[in-house]
Design a protein around this motif. Sequence first.
Motif, mmCIF file in Angstrom:
data_model
loop_
_atom_site.group_PDB
_atom_site.id
_atom_site.type_symbol
_atom_site.label_atom_id
_atom_site.label_comp_id
_atom_site.label_asym_id
_atom_site.label_seq_id
_atom_site.Cartn_x
_atom_site.Cartn_y
_atom_site.Cartn_z
ATOM 1 N N MET A 1 53.134 40.357 32.792
ATOM 2 C CA MET A 1 51.821 40.967 32.957
ATOM 3 C C MET A 1 51.535 41.055 34.447
ATOM 4 S SD MET A 1 48.134 39.497 31.668
ATOM 5 C CE MET A 1 47.315 40.708 30.695
ATOM 6 N N LYS A 2 51.182 42.250 34.918
ATOM 7 C CA LYS A 2 50.860 42.466 36.332
ATOM 8 C C LYS A 2 49.362 42.722 36.459
ATOM 9 C CE LYS A 2 52.104 46.290 38.596
ATOM 10 N NZ LYS A 2 52.863 47.278 39.408
ATOM 11 N N ILE A 3 48.684 41.862 37.243
ATOM 12 C CA ILE A 3 47.246 41.956 37.467
ATOM 13 C C ILE A 3 47.016 42.352 38.918
ATOM 14 C CG2 ILE A 3 45.064 40.704 37.456
ATOM 15 C CD1 ILE A 3 46.371 38.789 35.389
ATOM 16 N N GLY A 4 46.241 43.419 39.128
ATOM 17 C CA GLY A 4 45.902 43.860 40.471
ATOM 18 C C GLY A 4 44.704 43.083 41.005
ATOM 19 N N LEU A 5 44.789 42.650 42.256
ATOM 20 C CA LEU A 5 43.723 41.898 42.907
ATOM 21 C C LEU A 5 43.275 42.664 44.139
ATOM 22 C CD1 LEU A 5 45.500 38.407 42.857
ATOM 23 C CD2 LEU A 5 44.010 39.396 41.099
ATOM 24 N N ILE A 6 41.995 42.994 44.191
ATOM 25 C CA ILE A 6 41.467 43.774 45.302
ATOM 26 C C ILE A 6 40.115 43.195 45.695
ATOM 27 C CG2 ILE A 6 40.426 45.508 43.766
ATOM 28 C CD1 ILE A 6 41.284 47.642 45.899
ATOM 29 N N SER A 7 39.774 43.313 46.954
ATOM 30 C CA SER A 7 38.502 42.784 47.423
ATOM 31 C C SER A 7 38.064 43.531 48.668
ATOM 32 C CB SER A 7 38.651 41.289 47.739
ATOM 33 O OG SER A 7 37.396 40.707 48.025
ATOM 34 N N ASP A 8 36.790 43.384 48.976
ATOM 35 C CA ASP A 8 36.217 43.859 50.236
ATOM 36 C C ASP A 8 36.572 45.321 50.532
ATOM 37 O OD1 ASP A 8 34.875 41.360 51.548
ATOM 38 O OD2 ASP A 8 36.740 40.654 50.654
ATOM 39 N N THR A 9 36.326 46.170 49.537
ATOM 40 C CA THR A 9 36.535 47.606 49.738
ATOM 41 C C THR A 9 35.394 48.216 50.550
ATOM 42 O OG1 THR A 9 35.619 47.906 47.508
ATOM 43 C CG2 THR A 9 38.010 48.058 47.738
ATOM 44 N N ASP A 139 54.297 35.537 33.705
ATOM 45 C CA ASP A 139 55.433 35.651 32.795
ATOM 46 C C ASP A 139 55.608 34.304 32.118
ATOM 47 O OD1 ASP A 139 57.676 36.367 31.400
ATOM 48 O OD2 ASP A 139 58.994 36.440 33.144
ATOM 49 N N GLY A 140 54.977 34.169 30.948
ATOM 50 C CA GLY A 140 54.971 32.883 30.269
ATOM 51 C C GLY A 140 54.227 31.857 31.117
ATOM 52 N N ASP A 141 54.900 30.776 31.476
ATOM 53 C CA ASP A 141 54.245 29.772 32.315
ATOM 54 C C ASP A 141 54.560 29.964 33.800
ATOM 55 O OD1 ASP A 141 56.874 29.024 32.200
ATOM 56 O OD2 ASP A 141 56.497 26.927 31.715
ATOM 57 N N GLN A 142 55.174 31.071 34.132
ATOM 58 C CA GLN A 142 55.515 31.373 35.513
ATOM 59 C C GLN A 142 54.432 32.246 36.153
ATOM 60 O OE1 GLN A 142 58.433 30.169 37.098
ATOM 61 N NE2 GLN A 142 58.393 28.945 35.222
#
Length: 150
Positions: A1-9, A139-142
């Motif tokens: 699972m890939k989650i995008g993290l963005i801030s301070d736009t 990825d699982g527990d990684q």
Amino acid sequence: MKIGLISDTHGLLRPEALAALAGCVQIIHAGDIGKPEILASLAEIAPLHAVRGNNDHGDWAAALPHSLDLQFEGVRLFVVHEPAHVPDDLAARGVQVVICGHSHQPLIEQRGALLHINPGSAGPRRFKLPITLGLLHLDGDQLRAELIEL
């Protein structure tokens, strides 16, 4: 699972940021969004979770939470804009990842049981700091976090 993290736009959503977030299954905005159109654009890519930053004002911003406690694939994340607002008891509550913005300084750092991530600023350049966002791979527990310079 890939989650995008963005801030301070701060009202600026760069095409490079949109390209870097393509393929994410979730997106988290850690505050100082700038305008509601940013949220709408990000929500077109993937389900969006956002917190209010200290520079977010107006009715649209008032509807955003101050912090979020999220869980994906069994991994608990805590999101708040300012690092000073991170509670001391997160590890005891089972949180594994803390996501903050505010400083515009990108950071990935393991502090005891907590992985702290600041995706940096994806908006207007501040001082000589890089323009960045982050990705969190589950990825699982990684867990694996990375910073992407735009």
